[in-house]
Scaffold this active site. Structure first.
Site, PDB file in Angstrom:
ATOM      1  N   ASN A   1       0.677  -1.073  -0.104  1.00  9.81           N
ATOM      2  CA  ASN A   1       0.076   0.192   0.041  1.00  9.81           C
ATOM      3  C   ASN A   1       0.930   1.184  -0.023  1.00  9.81           C
ATOM      4  OD1 ASN A   1       0.620   0.806   3.021  1.00  9.81           O
ATOM      5  ND2 ASN A   1      -0.258  -1.226   3.147  1.00  9.81           N
TER       6      ASN A   1
ATOM      7  N   LYS B   1     -11.712  -4.101  19.077  1.00 12.82           N
ATOM      8  CA  LYS B   1     -10.310  -4.558  19.319  1.00 12.82           C
ATOM      9  C   LYS B   1      -9.723  -4.169  20.773  1.00 12.82           C
ATOM     10  CE  LYS B   1      -8.755  -4.224  14.595  1.00 12.82           C
ATOM     11  NZ  LYS B   1      -7.452  -3.933  13.699  1.00 12.82           N
TER      12      LYS B   1
HETATM   13  O1  PMT Z   1       2.721   6.264   6.468  1.00 11.72           O
HETATM   14  P1  PMT Z   1       2.048   7.204   6.304  1.00 11.72           P
HETATM   15  O2  PMT Z   1       2.327   7.656   4.831  1.00 11.72           O
HETATM   16  O3  PMT Z   1       2.624   8.578   7.053  1.00 11.72           O
HETATM   17  O4  PMT Z   1       0.579   7.547   6.337  1.00 11.72           O
HETATM   18  C1  PMT Z   1      -0.096   7.245   7.630  1.00 11.72           C
HETATM   19  C2  PMT Z   1      -1.153   6.371   7.709  1.00 11.72           C
HETATM   20  C3  PMT Z   1      -2.298   6.823   6.735  1.00 11.72           C
HETATM   21  C4  PMT Z   1      -0.894   4.943   7.174  1.00 11.72           C
HETATM   22  C5  PMT Z   1      -1.576   6.143   8.909  1.00 11.72           C
HETATM   23  O5  PMT Z   1      -1.999   7.441   9.688  1.00 11.72           O
HETATM   24  C6  PMT Z   1      -2.682   5.198   9.283  1.00 11.72           C
HETATM   25  O6  PMT Z   1      -3.889   5.465   9.140  1.00 11.72           O
HETATM   26  N1  PMT Z   1      -2.310   4.084   9.722  1.00 11.72           N
HETATM   27  C7  PMT Z   1      -3.182   2.789   9.904  1.00 11.72           C
HETATM   28  C8  PMT Z   1      -3.526   2.247   8.528  1.00 11.72           C
HETATM   29  C9  PMT Z   1      -4.277   0.967   8.531  1.00 11.72           C
HETATM   30  O7  PMT Z   1      -3.928  -0.263   8.166  1.00 11.72           O
HETATM   31  O8  PMT Z   1      -5.587   1.209   9.002  1.00 11.72           O
HETATM   32  P2  PMT Z   1      -6.733  -0.130   9.240  1.00 11.72           P
HETATM   33  O9  PMT Z   1      -7.721   0.888   9.487  1.00 11.72           O
HETATM   34  O10 PMT Z   1      -6.793  -0.944   8.233  1.00 11.72           O
HETATM   35  O11 PMT Z   1      -5.974  -1.024  10.507  1.00 11.72           O
HETATM   36  C10 PMT Z   1      -6.636  -0.548  11.840  1.00 11.72           C
HETATM   37  C11 PMT Z   1      -5.254  -0.524  12.967  1.00 11.72           C
HETATM   38  O12 PMT Z   1      -4.956  -2.119  13.050  1.00 11.72           O
HETATM   39  C12 PMT Z   1      -4.050   0.185  12.484  1.00 11.72           C
HETATM   40  O13 PMT Z   1      -3.551   0.413  13.886  1.00 11.72           O
HETATM   41  C13 PMT Z   1      -3.284  -0.986  11.814  1.00 11.72           C
HETATM   42  O14 PMT Z   1      -1.882  -0.623  12.260  1.00 11.72           O
HETATM   43  C14 PMT Z   1      -3.708  -2.190  12.929  1.00 11.72           C
HETATM   44  N2  PMT Z   1      -3.554  -3.531  11.911  1.00 11.72           N
HETATM   45  C15 PMT Z   1      -4.266  -3.815  10.947  1.00 11.72           C
HETATM   46  C16 PMT Z   1      -4.065  -4.930  10.206  1.00 11.72           C
HETATM   47  C17 PMT Z   1      -3.191  -6.035  10.705  1.00 11.72           C
HETATM   48  N3  PMT Z   1      -2.963  -7.152  10.354  1.00 11.72           N
HETATM   49  N4  PMT Z   1      -2.606  -5.597  11.971  1.00 11.72           N
HETATM   50  C18 PMT Z   1      -2.704  -4.518  12.698  1.00 11.72           C
HETATM   51  O15 PMT Z   1      -2.073  -4.384  13.572  1.00 11.72           O
END
Ligand code: PMT
Length: 409
Positions: free
Chosen positions: A213, A344
């Site tokens: 991504n 979570k």
């Molecule tokens: O890296 P940059 O270019 O600065 O951009 C920042 C960002 C947009 C990536 C950051 O601000 C952000 O939003 N990060 C989380 C991205 C994400 O994967 O969001 P999600 O809604 O899909 O996941 C929710 C949470 O679960 C996140 O904290 C993620 O780290 C965590 N996760 C998700 C899937 C997984 N298998 N394991 C996880 O720990």
């Protein structure tokens, strides 16, 4: 007065926005800063040294080889004096000179000689800003942890419309004041152990291809730097990025979600706070081909299987650290983030709207909505390094609340 006792060296280069420099000095002084000004040759065409001397209350510096200045405060002393080097406006020429390490005038020499934090507010014609050479210089300077304020978009002095205007003096002064606001001054996370994930993961399909991504890691790296400034001992588990490790951060690198999961699980045991900023791939290929997949049919079907959820697994630990998740959403931001907070079992979630291409993934800016079980805080659009300080402040407050309520330290 968030800049009380801060010594700011303001470098002014030769763009039309230099006429705003006296106003900028006044705004910085109003925040409590002590300001000294350095003008380049071309800046002298746009702004009067006398005006800058009057508003800063200090002599203005210009010549690299000035015998009288060398006797009083030579360029090395000036470089050592500063806590912050702010260059505003910074022309395209200035960015090129900084990127290439030239040292043939006072300002470029000071940049090389100082250990101060460096902030740059670019100002130039929109086409010059978009030029590949300028963007390449920008890329180099960002790798060196220079913090960019703007440029803003809008109508320009030359009549063009686009990105390239200098951010207004009040916004520059506020951004710098916020960057030095309380978390680090008060050492809100003194000796706390903070584990942070950042960047993307890569899920291999074959030896040459992967699913990933657009995460750059900037948000997570900024949070790591802010936590260090707040007194924490920081471990950063990072997917593939082009960023340099922030000072005093212990960085561990990985590629896939499974690797990131393993690294986090082996370092989480003694941490107080976990912040999951990484954009972890939810799925990976069920079978990674050991040979390059051949282009045989018109269609190719990949079977994907779920990756471990790092954040969920950390939050489920007994005892769990204070756990902060991120939510990257394109619609119903608050509702989806609230659902993630609850399902979570997180202590806090930071939601960002990634449907706006100007913030979020790979941008220098973001805007966050922080949610916890009985509260919320909206952090408006700002550079990521500034938001990171605000986020660390909010995390420290909620961490203290939770631990005071439980009667532990
Ligand atoms: O890296 P940059 O270019 O600065 O951009 C920042 C960002 C947009 C990536 C950051 O601000 C952000 O939003 N990060 C989380 C991205 C994400 O994967 O969001 P999600 O809604 O899909 O996941 C929710 C949470 O679960 C996140 O904290 C993620 O780290 C965590 N996760 C998700 C899937 C997984 N298998 N394991 C996880 O720990």
């Amino acid at each position: 007065m968030q800049l009380k006792n801060k010594k700011i060296l303001l470098g002014v280069t030769g763009g039309i926005a230099a006429y705003k420099a006296p106003d900028l000095v006044r705004k910085l002084v109003a925040q409590g800063a002590s300001v000294r000004v350095v003008l380049t040759d071309s800046a002298l065409e746009f702004v009067s040294p006398l005006a800058l001397q009057a508003v800063s209350g200090n002599p203005v510096h210009h010549a690299l080889l000035d015998p009288s200045a060398e006797a009083a405060m030579g360029h090395i002393e000036l470089a050592k004096w500063a806590d912050i080097l702010l260059i505003a406006p910074a022309t395209a020429n200035c960015l090129a000179r900084l990127a290439h390490g030239l040292a043939d005038d006072l300002l470029s020499t000071l940049y090389l000689a100082t250990t101060a934090d460096v902030f740059v507010a670019p100002a130039m014609n929109q086409q010059m800003w978009a030029a590949p050479a300028t963007q390449a210089n920008l890329h180099v300077l960002k790798q060196r942890h220079i913090q960019f304020l703007g440029p803003a978009a809008g109508e320009q002095a030359c009549g063009d419309v686009g990105a390239g205007r200098m951010v207004e003096p009040i916004d520059i002064a506020t951004a710098i004041a916020n960057a030095y606001s309380h978390p680090q001054d008060q050492q809100l996370l003194l000796n706390k152990r903070v584990l942070i994930t950042a960047g993307p993961t890569r899920e291999a399909l074959d030896p040459v291809r992967y699913l990933s991504n657009h995460s750059s890691g900037k948000m997570g790296y900024a949070i790591a730097a802010a936590a260090v400034k707040a007194g924490a001992k920081v471990t950063l588990v990072s997917g593939p990025t082009n960023l340099e490790t922030p000072p005093d951060v212990h960085r561990l690198t990985c590629s896939s979600a499974a690797d990131m999961h393993a690294l986090v699980m082996s370092h989480v045991a003694d941490c107080d706070i976990f912040v999951a900023t990484a954009a972890v791939a939810d799925y990976r290929a069920e079978h990674e081909s050991s040979e390059k997949i051949k282009k045989t049919d018109d269609k190719l079907t990949l079977t994907l299987v779920k990756n471990p959820d790092i954040l969920k697994d950390v939050a489920a630990l007994e005892p769990a650290p204070f756990t902060v998740g991120f939510a990257a959403e394109t619609q119903n931001v608050e509702a989806y983030a609230t659902k993630k907070l609850q399902s979570k079992k997180l202590d806090m979630i930071a939601a960002n709207d990634v449907s706006d291409a100007d913030i979020g993934f790979n941008s220098d800016n973001n805007a966050l909505l922080l949610l916890w079980s009985d509260g919320r805080e909206s952090l408006p659009r700002a550079p990521k390094f500034e938001l990171a300080n605000q986020l660390i402040g909010a995390v420290a407050r909620q961490y203290d609340k939770k631990h005071n309520a439980h009667g532990t330290d």
